[in-house]
Scaffold this active site. Structure first.
Site, PDB file in Angstrom:
ATOM      1  N   GLU A 132     -54.973  26.272 -13.924  1.00 47.61           N
ATOM      2  CA  GLU A 132     -54.781  27.631 -13.938  1.00 47.61           C
ATOM      3  C   GLU A 132     -53.566  27.995 -13.152  1.00 47.61           C
ATOM      4  OE1 GLU A 132     -56.937  28.942 -15.634  1.00 47.61           O
ATOM      5  OE2 GLU A 132     -58.070  30.192 -14.427  1.00 47.61           O
ATOM      6  N   THR A 187     -53.129  37.123 -17.941  1.00 46.88           N
ATOM      7  CA  THR A 187     -53.613  37.467 -16.459  1.00 46.88           C
ATOM      8  C   THR A 187     -52.240  37.367 -15.532  1.00 46.88           C
ATOM      9  OG1 THR A 187     -55.546  35.696 -17.152  1.00 46.88           O
ATOM     10  CG2 THR A 187     -54.721  35.731 -15.066  1.00 46.88           C
TER      11      THR A 187
HETATM   12  N1  HSE Z   1     -59.613  36.414 -10.559  1.00 46.47           N
HETATM   13  C1  HSE Z   1     -58.502  36.383 -11.777  1.00 46.47           C
HETATM   14  C2  HSE Z   1     -57.929  37.686 -11.910  1.00 46.47           C
HETATM   15  C3  HSE Z   1     -59.495  36.056 -12.977  1.00 46.47           C
HETATM   16  O1  HSE Z   1     -58.788  38.645 -11.904  1.00 46.47           O
HETATM   17  O2  HSE Z   1     -56.829  37.721 -12.012  1.00 46.47           O
HETATM   18  C4  HSE Z   1     -58.545  35.747 -14.012  1.00 46.47           C
HETATM   19  O3  HSE Z   1     -59.536  35.512 -15.317  1.00 46.47           O
END
Ligand code: HSE
Length: 314
Positions: A132, A187
């Protein structure tokens, strides 16, 4: 003799309303699949990525699956290496945990080859978080943890740098609607849209919502659940990245959704429903609202996957 292992991992809905970087759930449905073959060269080699239209890098150090597998080798490999084949079942940049699923499947398939047979897949969380980190810029755990463990989880960062994963009880039936419009949000971009600090009143609101949400999940109180899905930490800054956000949310609620929100960093939006039949209706209304806003969309209705990542074959 060639030794191979195959593992699969499915989509996840992270944040779940107020739980930015904390809450996530695992859904049944399409999965990423990684096949790993044991070598003795100490390295990760990605042989092929399929189902990504050529968009993902195949250099192991540039691919989240490669990075997660490398972490497993460095920590448990004793000089072993792996060749990997990655079959993408999940769409990229959708907010459904696509990179997480690749990282998790790669870590699990690699661990199956190099770790003892009683190995606990939960020891792989840090490997998956490294995937990630590469994919999104931060090792946020709220996709990889539910992807590994299944069910609904809360991720609690601890002072030692590790994340404790708390599996949350869910009473009764709960269906998850996910509707993905035909555009992507990275993201990293969605995270860059967030402020460094938030007003205290917004933090307090989310704390209260999380308490209500956890209680509502455990008790099956869908009224409380609906009142507990509001988010003031991320959604106010991200809704503008999703064309049609307001219309889709309104359509979901008008169709009887318990609540609605952004799945992870979007642009997929999720809704919760008490029955499959109602979930199908909500999905159709949400798709219609995206289309009316100028974007085709596809929906997926599923139950919560209680198992998470699976070893498919050795
Ligand atoms: N918690 C993360 C965000 C999840 O909201 O950036 C990304 O899928």
């Amino acid at each position: 003799m060639t030794r191979r292992a195959r593992a699969s991992a499915s989509a996840t809905v992270a944040n779940l309303g107020p739980g930015y970087d904390v809450l996530g759930l695992c859904v049944e449905g399409p999965r990423d699949v990684v096949t790993a073959e044991l070598t003795r060269d100490g390295a990760v080699t990605i042989v092929e990525v399929r189902g990504d239209d050529g968009r993902l890098p195949t250099a192991a150090s540039d691919n989240c699956a490669g990075v997660a597998a490398q972490w497993v080798l460095e920590n448990y490999g004793h000089g072993a290496g792996v060749r990997l084949w990655l079959d993408k079942g999940l769409p990229l940049g959708s907010g459904m945990g696509s990179s997480a699923a690749s990282s998790v499947a790669a870590a699990l398939a690699t661990a199956a080859l190099v770790c003892p047979s009683d190995f606990d897949k939960r020891a792989l969380l840090d490997a998956c978080r490294e995937g990630e980190r590469l994919a999104t810029g931060t090792p946020h755990p709220d996709n990889v943890a539910p992807c590994l463990y299944g069910g609904v989880v809360a991720c609690a960062p601890r002072a030692n740098g590790h994340v404790e994963v708390i599996s949350l009880p869910v009473a009764g039936e709960l269906w998850v609607v996910a509707v993905k419009p035909n555009f992507a949000v990275r993201t990293a971009d969605a995270r860059a849209a967030l402020p460094d600090a938030v007003p205290m009143a917004d933090a307090v609101s989310n704390l209260a919502a999380i308490a209500g949400l956890v209680t509502a999940l455990a008790s099956g109180d869908h009224g409380l659940l609906g009142r507990s899905l509001g988010d003031r930490l991320a959604t106010p800054y991200r809704r503008r990245l999703i064309a049609g956000y307001d219309a889709v949310e309104a359509a979901a609620l008008a169709a009887g959704a318990i609540g609605c929100g952004i799945s992870g960093s979007g642009p997929t939006m999720f809704a919760l429903s008490p029955t499959q039949a109602e979930a199908n209706t909500i999905a159709a209304e949400m798709v219609g609202a995206f289309v009316a806003s100028g974007h085709q969309a596809v929906s997926h209705v599923s139950a919560i996957d209680p198992v998470g990542a699976r070893l498919e074959a050795m």
